[in-house]
Design a protein around this motif. Structure first.
Motif: not given
Length: 125
Positions: A36, A39, A41, A49, A89, A92-93
């Motif tokens: 990314a 990114h 948020t 990333i 982040w 959510r992986q």
């Protein structure tokens, strides 16, 4: 006055974009895959990333005249913002528990190849 501010803002935006592109290229040549860029948020923005194997890099890109200036530009408030965005982040992986995370910086300096500084700070402080 507003036009001058707008022009300088556009120049800074372009310089930042260019710096992030150079930083991404430098990391890719080291074998990292860019996951990314910029990114966003609710906690803040992560410049880059990147990942190689199970190692995920959360990268802050700083374009400055010297390496010392770039390193000093990552203050405690920036660290907290980046940590929050990274936690968000990562959560959510899939399989995030297996990943190692490192906070790095890439300094984009005039007329030099970008300098990759590992572990510029440690998350969770």
């Amino acid at each position: 006055m507003a036009e001058r501010r707008s022009a300088s803002r556009q120049k800074a935006y372009r310089r930042g974009h260019h710096g992030e592109w150079l930083a991404a290229a430098a990391l890719m040549l080291k074998g990292y895959r860019i996951l990314a860029r910029r990114h966003r948020t609710r906690f803040g923005e992560i410049d880059l990333i990147a990942r190689r194997g199970d190692l995920v890099l959360i990268v802050e890109v700083k374009a400055r005249r010297t390496l010392i200036e770039a390193m000093e530009a990552v203050g405690r408030e920036s660290e907290r913002r980046i940590e929050g965005a990274a936690d968000f982040w990562l959560s959510r992986q899939s399989g995030y528990g297996k990943l190692s995370v490192r906070f790095d910086m890439v300094a984009v300096l005039p007329w030099r190849w970008p300098v990759h500084v590992e572990n510029v700070f440690y998350g969770g402080n």
